[in-house]
Design a protein around this motif. Structure first.
Motif, PDB file in Angstrom:
ATOM      1  N   UNK A 154     -20.476  -4.061  -9.579  1.00  0.00           N
ATOM      2  CA  UNK A 154     -20.430  -2.661  -9.172  1.00  0.00           C
ATOM      3  C   UNK A 154     -20.169  -2.530  -7.680  1.00  0.00           C
ATOM      4  N   UNK A 155     -20.635  -3.519  -6.921  1.00  0.00           N
ATOM      5  CA  UNK A 155     -20.577  -3.450  -5.464  1.00  0.00           C
ATOM      6  C   UNK A 155     -20.672  -4.876  -4.940  1.00  0.00           C
ATOM      7  N   UNK A 156     -20.117  -5.115  -3.757  1.00  0.00           N
ATOM      8  CA  UNK A 156     -20.264  -6.426  -3.132  1.00  0.00           C
ATOM      9  C   UNK A 156     -20.349  -6.254  -1.624  1.00  0.00           C
ATOM     10  N   UNK A 157     -21.058  -7.175  -0.981  1.00  0.00           N
ATOM     11  CA  UNK A 157     -21.225  -7.150   0.471  1.00  0.00           C
ATOM     12  C   UNK A 157     -20.895  -8.527   1.020  1.00  0.00           C
ATOM     13  N   UNK A 158     -20.102  -8.541   2.076  1.00  0.00           N
ATOM     14  CA  UNK A 158     -19.755  -9.797   2.717  1.00  0.00           C
ATOM     15  C   UNK A 158     -18.463  -9.657   3.493  1.00  0.00           C
ATOM     16  N   UNK A 159     -17.884 -10.788   3.850  1.00  0.00           N
ATOM     17  CA  UNK A 159     -16.606 -10.799   4.555  1.00  0.00           C
ATOM     18  C   UNK A 159     -15.496 -10.667   3.518  1.00  0.00           C
ATOM     19  N   UNK A 160     -15.236  -9.424   3.109  1.00  0.00           N
ATOM     20  CA  UNK A 160     -14.398  -9.163   1.938  1.00  0.00           C
ATOM     21  C   UNK A 160     -13.194  -8.286   2.260  1.00  0.00           C
ATOM     22  N   UNK A 161     -12.737  -8.311   3.494  1.00  0.00           N
ATOM     23  CA  UNK A 161     -11.573  -7.516   3.856  1.00  0.00           C
ATOM     24  C   UNK A 161     -10.296  -8.081   3.259  1.00  0.00           C
ATOM     25  N   UNK A 162      -9.222  -7.274   3.307  1.00  0.00           N
ATOM     26  CA  UNK A 162      -7.901  -7.695   2.819  1.00  0.00           C
ATOM     27  C   UNK A 162      -7.953  -8.152   1.369  1.00  0.00           C
ATOM     28  N   UNK A 163      -8.657  -7.386   0.547  1.00  0.00           N
ATOM     29  CA  UNK A 163      -8.743  -7.705  -0.872  1.00  0.00           C
ATOM     30  C   UNK A 163      -7.599  -7.093  -1.651  1.00  0.00           C
ATOM     31  N   UNK A 164      -7.638  -7.215  -2.967  1.00  0.00           N
ATOM     32  CA  UNK A 164      -6.587  -6.642  -3.818  1.00  0.00           C
ATOM     33  C   UNK A 164      -6.560  -5.120  -3.731  1.00  0.00           C
ATOM     34  N   UNK A 165      -5.423  -4.546  -4.102  1.00  0.00           N
ATOM     35  CA  UNK A 165      -5.218  -3.105  -3.953  1.00  0.00           C
ATOM     36  C   UNK A 165      -6.192  -2.272  -4.770  1.00  0.00           C
ATOM     37  N   UNK A 166      -6.712  -2.835  -5.860  1.00  0.00           N
ATOM     38  CA  UNK A 166      -7.597  -2.039  -6.711  1.00  0.00           C
ATOM     39  C   UNK A 166      -9.003  -1.899  -6.136  1.00  0.00           C
ATOM     40  N   UNK A 167      -9.266  -2.562  -5.000  1.00  0.00           N
ATOM     41  CA  UNK A 167     -10.583  -2.474  -4.375  1.00  0.00           C
ATOM     42  C   UNK A 167     -10.550  -1.575  -3.148  1.00  0.00           C
ATOM     43  N   UNK A 168     -11.645  -0.860  -2.944  1.00  0.00           N
ATOM     44  CA  UNK A 168     -11.860  -0.089  -1.723  1.00  0.00           C
ATOM     45  C   UNK A 168     -12.929  -0.794  -0.898  1.00  0.00           C
ATOM     46  N   UNK A 169     -12.804  -0.731   0.420  1.00  0.00           N
ATOM     47  CA  UNK A 169     -13.790  -1.369   1.293  1.00  0.00           C
ATOM     48  C   UNK A 169     -14.173  -0.419   2.414  1.00  0.00           C
ATOM     49  N   UNK A 170     -15.378  -0.600   2.901  1.00  0.00           N
ATOM     50  CA  UNK A 170     -15.866   0.158   4.048  1.00  0.00           C
ATOM     51  C   UNK A 170     -16.495  -0.842   5.013  1.00  0.00           C
ATOM     52  N   UNK A 171     -15.978  -0.888   6.231  1.00  0.00           N
ATOM     53  CA  UNK A 171     -16.495  -1.835   7.216  1.00  0.00           C
ATOM     54  C   UNK A 171     -17.881  -1.408   7.680  1.00  0.00           C
ATOM     55  N   UNK A 172     -18.817  -2.348   7.650  1.00  0.00           N
ATOM     56  CA  UNK A 172     -20.182  -2.073   8.075  1.00  0.00           C
ATOM     57  C   UNK A 172     -20.403  -2.447   9.538  1.00  0.00           C
ATOM     58  N   UNK A 173     -19.913  -3.617   9.944  1.00  0.00           N
ATOM     59  CA  UNK A 173     -20.036  -4.041  11.338  1.00  0.00           C
ATOM     60  C   UNK A 173     -19.228  -5.320  11.541  1.00  0.00           C
ATOM     61  N   UNK A 174     -19.094  -5.716  12.810  1.00  0.00           N
ATOM     62  CA  UNK A 174     -18.422  -6.964  13.172  1.00  0.00           C
ATOM     63  C   UNK A 174     -19.471  -7.990  13.580  1.00  0.00           C
ATOM     64  N   UNK A 175     -19.333  -9.190  13.059  1.00  0.00           N
ATOM     65  CA  UNK A 175     -20.303 -10.261  13.310  1.00  0.00           C
ATOM     66  C   UNK A 175     -19.716 -11.300  14.263  1.00  0.00           C
ATOM     67  N   UNK A 176     -20.562 -11.810  15.154  1.00  0.00           N
ATOM     68  CA  UNK A 176     -20.168 -12.853  16.096  1.00  0.00           C
ATOM     69  C   UNK A 176     -20.834 -14.174  15.713  1.00  0.00           C
ATOM     70  N   UNK A 177     -20.354 -15.256  16.310  1.00  0.00           N
ATOM     71  CA  UNK A 177     -20.951 -16.569  16.101  1.00  0.00           C
ATOM     72  C   UNK A 177     -21.721 -17.006  17.349  1.00  0.00           C
TER      73      UNK A 177
END
Length: 313
Positions: A154-177
């Motif tokens: 139903x939902x997923x959280x993680x480094x999941x940008x640039x996914x397939x067209x059928x998915x929508x994403x909302x950026x939560x924040x940028x993480x550093x190392x």
């Protein structure tokens, strides 16, 4: 003779049924047209189509009034029932009530997201919807996209940008190392120098057993290499491993900040320019307007952002 209705279904649409309802209730072309905010000629056209469809005049003039035929009287309650069902079951937007929701939610979390957010998401979900059931499924990018396609997330959280067209994403924040290590044992200068970074052994997060990662590729571009002594499949295992061990690990900043206070670990900027990465919440576009998933997205995104701010104000 009236034709069987099943032979004429292709000639019926909701506009025609709505016109029929108005005509039968108002018993006037003029009033029916006014009720539906259309012109009288358009309503007369609807009436002619209906008469042809049902092979019945439906409305007949008697003196100054229009009377319903026997067929029209039979149709009136049936048409009303059909349209009421459409209005109430198909067109009425049902308000979602989390408190009464007792469904099952499948949330995909990367190892990073599970380590940081699983506990607080459960708390928020059960506080808002005490009768729901939630399953956390450990995912990476590829497995998350596959599970979405199969309808298992139903939902997923993680480094999941640039996914397939059928998915929508909302950026939560940028993480550093950053680098995380037990400096009581290593006794290194802070901030950590490049030479010190290369001089000690390293622990790496990798669930395939591979002892090379992004950091090693960046070092190779400089003609350098580090000594990876341990690989771990989970961030939680790494946080338990680092205290009192002569190891450095390059980890996400939020995770390092979470593990540092209780375990006596030191956090330092990484002397190797490891690229930042974005954390997203992802879902199927087809679920954009589903009330339960709108609620879930808002609750999870808000919980994640609040949790991150509590770790890294």
């Amino acid at each position: 003779m009236t034709k069987p209705l099943k032979q004429n279904l292709s000639r019926i649409d909701l506009n025609l049924l709505t016109a029929l309802e108005a005509l039968l209730e108002e018993r006037s072309v003029t009033r029916a047209a006014s009720r539906l905010f259309i012109g009288q000629p358009a309503m007369s056209h609807h009436l002619n189509r209906l008469r042809e469809l049902f092979d019945d005049p439906l409305l007949v003039r008697q003196g100054s009034q229009m009377k319903l035929t026997r067929r029209a009287k039979e149709l009136a309650p049936k048409v009303k029932k059909i349209l009421d069902q459409v209005r109430n079951d198909l067109l009425l937007v049902q308000e979602f009530d989390p408190a009464s929701f007792d469904g099952h939610l499948n949330i995909g979390l990367t190892d990073y997201a599970e380590s940081l957010y699983a506990e607080v998401i459960v708390q928020a979900l059960l506080q808002s919807s005490p009768n729901c059931t939630v399953s956390f499924i450990l995912v990476d990018r590829d497995s998350a996209f596959t599970l979405f396609r199969n309808g298992r997330l139903d939902l997923a959280i993680g480094s999941l940008g640039d996914g397939p067209n059928e998915l929508a994403v909302d950026k939560l924040y940028t993480e550093k190392h950053v680098c995380l290590f037990d400096n009581e044992r290593l006794q290194l200068g802070i901030p950590l120098s490049y030479d010190d970074f290369l001089s000690v052994d390293h622990a790496l997060i990798n669930n395939t057993g591979n002892v090379k990662g992004v950091v090693d590729d960046l070092l190779a571009q400089r003609g350098d290499r580090r000594k990876v002594r341990v690989t771990c499949g989970r961030f939680t295992s790494l946080l338990r491993l680092l205290p009192e061990q002569p190891l450095i690990s390059v980890v996400p900043q939020v995770l390092a900040a979470l593990g540092r206070p209780d375990q006596g670990l030191t956090m330092s900027p990484c002397p190797v320019p490891v690229p930042d990465f974005d954390i997203y919440v992802a879902w199927r576009k087809e679920d954009n307007d589903a009330p339960v998933l709108q609620w879930l997205r808002e609750l999870v995104a808000g919980t994640v952002k609040q949790r991150r701010l509590s770790i890294l104000p």
